[in-house]
Design an enzyme around this catalytic site. Structure first.
Site, PDB file in Angstrom:
ATOM      1  N   SER A  10     -26.644 107.300 -42.846  1.00  0.00           N
ATOM      2  CA  SER A  10     -25.935 108.334 -43.603  1.00  0.00           C
ATOM      3  C   SER A  10     -25.809 107.930 -45.065  1.00  0.00           C
ATOM      4  CB  SER A  10     -24.543 108.541 -43.011  1.00  0.00           C
ATOM      5  OG  SER A  10     -23.756 109.245 -43.941  1.00  0.00           O
ATOM      6  N   HIS A  34     -29.641 111.075 -43.014  1.00  0.00           N
ATOM      7  CA  HIS A  34     -28.511 111.964 -42.714  1.00  0.00           C
ATOM      8  C   HIS A  34     -27.753 112.245 -44.007  1.00  0.00           C
ATOM      9  CE1 HIS A  34     -25.427 113.568 -39.921  1.00  0.00           C
ATOM     10  NE2 HIS A  34     -24.541 113.032 -40.756  1.00  0.00           N
ATOM     11  N   ASP A  36     -24.568 114.167 -45.642  1.00  0.00           N
ATOM     12  CA  ASP A  36     -23.266 114.754 -45.325  1.00  0.00           C
ATOM     13  C   ASP A  36     -22.777 115.644 -46.454  1.00  0.00           C
ATOM     14  OD1 ASP A  36     -22.462 113.603 -42.739  1.00  0.00           O
ATOM     15  OD2 ASP A  36     -22.664 111.687 -43.798  1.00  0.00           O
ATOM     16  N   MET A  38     -19.838 117.995 -47.803  1.00  0.00           N
ATOM     17  CA  MET A  38     -18.398 118.241 -47.584  1.00  0.00           C
ATOM     18  C   MET A  38     -17.847 119.105 -48.708  1.00  0.00           C
ATOM     19  SD  MET A  38     -17.131 114.473 -46.490  1.00  0.00           S
ATOM     20  CE  MET A  38     -18.098 113.446 -45.369  1.00  0.00           C
ATOM     21  N   HIS A  68     -25.919 117.666 -42.493  1.00  0.00           N
ATOM     22  CA  HIS A  68     -24.693 117.912 -41.716  1.00  0.00           C
ATOM     23  C   HIS A  68     -23.703 118.637 -42.617  1.00  0.00           C
ATOM     24  CE1 HIS A  68     -21.075 115.742 -39.554  1.00  0.00           C
ATOM     25  NE2 HIS A  68     -21.063 117.053 -39.375  1.00  0.00           N
ATOM     26  N   MET A  70     -20.339 120.018 -43.416  1.00  0.00           N
ATOM     27  CA  MET A  70     -18.912 120.011 -43.069  1.00  0.00           C
ATOM     28  C   MET A  70     -18.223 120.918 -44.064  1.00  0.00           C
ATOM     29  SD  MET A  70     -18.690 115.988 -42.272  1.00  0.00           S
ATOM     30  CE  MET A  70     -20.232 115.757 -43.135  1.00  0.00           C
ATOM     31  N   MET A 139     -19.145 114.598 -32.915  1.00  0.00           N
ATOM     32  CA  MET A 139     -18.449 113.739 -33.885  1.00  0.00           C
ATOM     33  C   MET A 139     -17.618 112.708 -33.123  1.00  0.00           C
ATOM     34  SD  MET A 139     -19.284 114.388 -36.966  1.00  0.00           S
ATOM     35  CE  MET A 139     -18.186 113.158 -37.667  1.00  0.00           C
ATOM     36  N   ASP A 177     -22.044 110.658 -34.369  1.00  0.00           N
ATOM     37  CA  ASP A 177     -21.820 110.360 -35.787  1.00  0.00           C
ATOM     38  C   ASP A 177     -20.390 109.876 -35.999  1.00  0.00           C
ATOM     39  OD1 ASP A 177     -21.709 110.411 -38.551  1.00  0.00           O
ATOM     40  OD2 ASP A 177     -22.053 112.572 -38.753  1.00  0.00           O
TER      41      ASP A 177
HETATM   42  C1  DX5 Z   1     -18.296 111.443 -41.485  1.00  0.00           C
HETATM   43  C2  DX5 Z   1     -19.758 111.691 -41.656  1.00  0.00           C
HETATM   44  C3  DX5 Z   1     -20.597 110.574 -41.203  1.00  0.00           C
HETATM   45  C4  DX5 Z   1     -20.314 109.261 -41.903  1.00  0.00           C
HETATM   46  C5  DX5 Z   1     -20.414 108.186 -40.866  1.00  0.00           C
HETATM   47  O1  DX5 Z   1     -17.595 112.589 -41.694  1.00  0.00           O
HETATM   48  O2  DX5 Z   1     -20.178 112.850 -40.956  1.00  0.00           O
HETATM   49  O3  DX5 Z   1     -21.983 110.883 -41.237  1.00  0.00           O
HETATM   50  O4  DX5 Z   1     -21.181 108.975 -42.959  1.00  0.00           O
HETATM   51  O5  DX5 Z   1     -20.043 106.998 -41.444  1.00  0.00           O
HETATM   52  P1  DX5 Z   1     -19.781 105.680 -40.608  1.00  0.00           P
HETATM   53  O6  DX5 Z   1     -21.027 105.378 -39.857  1.00  0.00           O
HETATM   54  O7  DX5 Z   1     -19.460 104.686 -41.652  1.00  0.00           O
HETATM   55  O8  DX5 Z   1     -18.626 105.955 -39.673  1.00  0.00           O
HETATM   56 ZN    ZN Z   2     -22.416 113.192 -40.717  1.00  0.00          ZN
END
Ligand code: DX5
Ligand code: ZN
Length: 226
Positions: A10, A34, A36, A38, A68, A70, A139, A177
């Site tokens: 990620s 990956h 993310d 947000m 991903h 969010m 998740m 994840d």
């Molecule tokens: C969290 C993200 C993850 C995050 C995971 O909301 O969706 O993809 O980067 O990070 P680690 O592996 O550090 O928990």
């Molecule tokens: Zn993620």
């Protein structure tokens, strides 16, 4: 035959001032990248938008981008992210009132459709969607931040999704994840996850490629002896 497990570092834990250097430090040990996204609304943190996805695709056309979302009302942005180069696009069940329509749209627009659920949501909610998806993202932490602890109870959802896939002859991949690393990656993979997302465990301390190699070895041992 050994199952194939995919590794998706990620970029949330990459160097924000030099994402390119972070990607190159993986030395090709990864399968997917990956990304993310947000919005500060669905989750209490803000990251980046389609611009980063498009820059990554331009610079690394051969990479599989696992995006991903969010964000609230992801239906408003699926086209933008697919145009930018998302290969797999995952939206949260909790963020969209018309999740079936959004997942169908993702496929129509040419990407693989993923649906994600937070630790507080039941996997049963996913059942009507199973024929329409390419991936489920379970998740294993509450989304928003890297470096949190894995919530072991979420494994049960992965096990249910494995059973339902077999019973219904579905083809979706199961991705997990959050909080995955050297200590538990083998257990997560043995429990049925096909794709492991890892931020901190890869980009935290030490060398990303070496970290990933070490984790891959543990996973390989576990699934070969299963
Ligand atoms: C969290 C993200 C993850 C995050 C995971 O909301 O969706 O993809 O980067 O990070 P680690 O592996 O550090 O928990
Ligand atoms: Zn993620």
């Amino acid at each position: 035959m050994t199952r194939k497990v995919l590794f998706a570092p990620s970029l949330l834990s990459a160097d924000p001032l030099n994402i390119q250097a972070s990607v190159e430090k993986l030395e090709g040990e990864h399968d997917w990248l990956h990304v993310d996204i947000m919005d500060g609304c669905f989750v209490p943190n803000i990251t980046y938008g389609p611009g980063l996805v498009s820059a990554l695709k331009k610079r690394y056309p051969g990479e599989t981008l696992d995006v991903h979302l969010m964000i609230e009302r992801p239906d408003r942005y699926v086209d933008a992210f697919i145009q930018a180069g998302a290969d797999w696009l995952t939206v949260h069940l909790e963020a969209d009132r018309h999740i079936h329509r959004t997942l169908t749209r993702i496929r129509e627009a040419g990407a693989r459709a993923g649906v994600s659920i937070n630790p507080g949501a039941s996997a049963e909610l996913l059942r009507p969607l199973l024929p329409f998806i390419d991936l489920v993202l379970v998740m294993s932490v509450n989304p928003g931040f890297g470096g949190q602890s894995f919530i072991p109870e979420t494994m049960e959802k992965t096990r249910s999704l494995c059973r339902w896939r077999e019973a219904g002859r579905h083809k979706y991949l199961i991705e997990m994840d959050g909080g995955i690393g050297i200590e538990n990656a083998a257990r997560v993979a043995s429990g049925g996850a096909d794709v492991l997302v890892m931020g901190n465990a890869v980009f935290g301390d030490g060398d990303p490629a070496a970290n990933l190699r070490e984790i891959k070895l543990k996973v390989k041992e576990a699934i070969t002896h299963a």
